[in-house]
Scaffold this motif. Structure first.
Motif, PDB file in Angstrom:
ATOM      1  N   UNK A 119       0.831  -1.205   0.000  1.00  0.00           N
ATOM      2  CA  UNK A 119       0.000   0.000   0.000  1.00  0.00           C
ATOM      3  C   UNK A 119       0.869   1.260   0.000  1.00  0.00           C
ATOM      4  N   UNK A 120       2.016   1.182   0.679  1.00  0.00           N
ATOM      5  CA  UNK A 120       2.912   2.341   0.732  1.00  0.00           C
ATOM      6  C   UNK A 120       3.444   2.668  -0.652  1.00  0.00           C
ATOM      7  N   UNK A 121       3.868   1.641  -1.387  1.00  0.00           N
ATOM      8  CA  UNK A 121       4.355   1.861  -2.744  1.00  0.00           C
ATOM      9  C   UNK A 121       3.249   2.439  -3.621  1.00  0.00           C
ATOM     10  N   UNK A 122       2.057   1.866  -3.531  1.00  0.00           N
ATOM     11  CA  UNK A 122       0.934   2.342  -4.343  1.00  0.00           C
ATOM     12  C   UNK A 122       0.600   3.793  -4.022  1.00  0.00           C
ATOM     13  N   UNK A 123       0.691   4.149  -2.739  1.00  0.00           N
ATOM     14  CA  UNK A 123       0.410   5.545  -2.354  1.00  0.00           C
ATOM     15  C   UNK A 123       1.431   6.494  -2.973  1.00  0.00           C
ATOM     16  N   UNK A 124       2.707   6.148  -2.895  1.00  0.00           N
ATOM     17  CA  UNK A 124       3.733   7.001  -3.488  1.00  0.00           C
ATOM     18  C   UNK A 124       3.590   7.057  -5.010  1.00  0.00           C
ATOM     19  N   UNK A 125       3.243   5.924  -5.610  1.00  0.00           N
ATOM     20  CA  UNK A 125       3.120   5.892  -7.074  1.00  0.00           C
ATOM     21  C   UNK A 125       1.966   6.768  -7.551  1.00  0.00           C
ATOM     22  N   UNK A 126       0.903   6.827  -6.750  1.00  0.00           N
ATOM     23  CA  UNK A 126      -0.295   7.563  -7.155  1.00  0.00           C
ATOM     24  C   UNK A 126      -0.164   9.064  -6.959  1.00  0.00           C
ATOM     25  N   UNK A 127       0.798   9.506  -6.154  1.00  0.00           N
ATOM     26  CA  UNK A 127       0.894  10.942  -5.880  1.00  0.00           C
ATOM     27  C   UNK A 127       1.288  11.712  -7.123  1.00  0.00           C
ATOM     28  N   UNK A 128       0.739  12.891  -7.270  1.00  0.00           N
ATOM     29  CA  UNK A 128       1.052  13.740  -8.417  1.00  0.00           C
ATOM     30  C   UNK A 128       2.146  14.747  -8.088  1.00  0.00           C
ATOM     31  N   UNK A 129       2.528  14.799  -6.823  1.00  0.00           N
ATOM     32  CA  UNK A 129       3.575  15.721  -6.409  1.00  0.00           C
ATOM     33  C   UNK A 129       4.935  15.145  -6.784  1.00  0.00           C
ATOM     34  N   UNK A 130       5.743  15.937  -7.437  1.00  0.00           N
ATOM     35  CA  UNK A 130       7.060  15.461  -7.860  1.00  0.00           C
ATOM     36  C   UNK A 130       7.957  15.274  -6.639  1.00  0.00           C
ATOM     37  N   UNK A 131       8.497  14.083  -6.503  1.00  0.00           N
ATOM     38  CA  UNK A 131       9.400  13.793  -5.396  1.00  0.00           C
ATOM     39  C   UNK A 131      10.842  14.015  -5.842  1.00  0.00           C
ATOM     40  N   UNK A 132      11.698  14.345  -4.868  1.00  0.00           N
ATOM     41  CA  UNK A 132      13.117  14.502  -5.157  1.00  0.00           C
ATOM     42  C   UNK A 132      13.721  13.119  -5.338  1.00  0.00           C
ATOM     43  N   UNK A 133      14.455  12.925  -6.440  1.00  0.00           N
ATOM     44  CA  UNK A 133      15.075  11.623  -6.663  1.00  0.00           C
ATOM     45  C   UNK A 133      16.207  11.405  -5.667  1.00  0.00           C
ATOM     46  N   UNK A 134      16.503  10.127  -5.425  1.00  0.00           N
ATOM     47  CA  UNK A 134      17.462   9.784  -4.374  1.00  0.00           C
ATOM     48  C   UNK A 134      18.865  10.270  -4.733  1.00  0.00           C
ATOM     49  N   UNK A 135      19.459  11.045  -3.832  1.00  0.00           N
ATOM     50  CA  UNK A 135      20.814  11.573  -4.059  1.00  0.00           C
ATOM     51  C   UNK A 135      21.547  11.572  -2.716  1.00  0.00           C
ATOM     52  N   UNK A 136      22.118  12.720  -2.333  1.00  0.00           N
ATOM     53  CA  UNK A 136      22.896  12.811  -1.099  1.00  0.00           C
ATOM     54  C   UNK A 136      21.994  12.687   0.135  1.00  0.00           C
ATOM     55  N   UNK A 137      22.476  11.982   1.137  1.00  0.00           N
ATOM     56  CA  UNK A 137      21.696  11.770   2.350  1.00  0.00           C
ATOM     57  C   UNK A 137      22.663  11.410   3.478  1.00  0.00           C
ATOM     58  N   UNK A 138      22.185  11.431   4.698  1.00  0.00           N
ATOM     59  CA  UNK A 138      22.934  10.891   5.834  1.00  0.00           C
ATOM     60  C   UNK A 138      22.081   9.785   6.432  1.00  0.00           C
ATOM     61  N   UNK A 139      22.735   8.633   6.683  1.00  0.00           N
ATOM     62  CA  UNK A 139      21.971   7.476   7.118  1.00  0.00           C
ATOM     63  C   UNK A 139      22.645   6.816   8.319  1.00  0.00           C
ATOM     64  N   UNK A 140      21.819   6.258   9.170  1.00  0.00           N
ATOM     65  CA  UNK A 140      22.308   5.473  10.290  1.00  0.00           C
ATOM     66  C   UNK A 140      22.060   4.006   9.995  1.00  0.00           C
TER      67      UNK A 140
END
Length: 286
Positions: free
Chosen positions: A212-233
């Motif tokens: 459902x999470x994937x489907x929700x993100x796929x259905x959104x019309x808002x442009x998301x920032x593609x994966x780039x620089x990040x800080x992760x634990x």
């Protein structure tokens, strides 16, 4: 179509003999007789058994799958033309233009092999992991233990299979929702550029049906920032939490992403990364 003993096997042996162990991420020990790679090293890089590689070279194993041929082509650091020749010698059509390319140029493989103090994973446009070095395995787990179809970041995030079960707990400074949205945005971009890729279409359909999470993100019309620089634990089971800078580098001339994890020199996180490097696991694989 059966594999001709005068085609696939001799090519495999010839290209194995010419590849330097150092370029493949192995240390050439004193007294080593093989100038190129040993069969067991090719098997390790390609995620195959040594016996199967031997039977392929001798012409006793016939009709290798496209996945096997692709893994061997990456393990042997073949050029695109050589890769296509290997596919044809196995009675297979080379990967078509207009589909997600998993070919990793030899120069990129040598770079990944030689930067042993930095965890590096190389991903195709659909976020399938196609090449990685030992420190990547030590940090986030050895993808060679997963079926080839499960070596995909989107499946690990949204699927319900082996990839998700094997994924370590890694949290993004941007927040999990933003990270997930960026991966879906990348997949949307890949679908737009590779509309004829059956594997990519199947990946999206599977995740739409199971998450459902994937489907929700796929259905959104808002442009998301593609994966780039990040800080992760990374919550590592041996050395504990490691806070790392995660950078995504694009490979010019190839639709690939190199994902790197680094820590500032002298920090506790750098020390933990060094512990993993000294421990070592395996060699870079395809």
């Amino acid at each position: 179509m059966a594999v001709s003993p005068s085609g696939f096997g001799p090519l495999l042996r010839a290209w194995r003999d010419r590849l330097s162990p150092a370029d493949a991420g192995f240390t050439a020990t004193p007294g080593r007789r093989a100038l190129g790679l040993r069969r067991e090293e090719v098997a390790q890089l390609a995620g195959l058994s040594v016996e199967y590689v031997l039977r392929l070279e001798q012409g006793r194993a016939r009709n290798p799958s496209a996945q096997v041929v692709g893994a061997l082509a990456r393990a042997l650091q073949l050029s695109r033309g050589e890769r296509d020749q290997l596919y044809r010698s196995a009675g297979l059509l080379p990967p078509r233009d207009g589909t997600v390319d998993t070919h990793v140029p030899p120069g990129v493989q040598r770079l990944v092999a030689r930067l042993g103090d930095v965890p590096i994973g190389v991903f195709a446009a659909d976020w399938t992991l196609v090449w990685w070095n030992p420190l990547w395995s030590a940090l986030v787990g050895d993808a060679a233990l997963l079926p080839v179809a499960e070596r995909n970041l989107a499946r690990a995030l949204f699927g319900d299979g082996i990839a998700r079960a094997a994924m370590l707990d890694i949290s993004s400074e941007r927040g999990q929702d933003a990270f997930e949205a960026s991966i879906v945005a990348d997949l949307k971009d890949a679908v737009a550029r590779y509309p004829a890729d059956a594997g990519l279409d199947a990946l999206v359909r599977d995740l739409m049906a199971t998450s459902e999470t994937f489907a929700r993100h796929w259905a959104t019309r808002t442009a998301a920032v593609q994966h780039a620089t990040d800080r992760k634990t990374v919550r590592h089971p041996v050395v504990g939490d490691i806070l790392l800078d995660c950078d995504v580098l694009l490979v010019p001339g190839a639709d690939l992403r190199m994902v790197t994890y680094t820590a500032a020199t002298g920090t506790a996180d750098a020390d933990r990364l060094d512990l993993l490097r000294v421990g070592g696991v395996g060699a870079s694989r395809a």
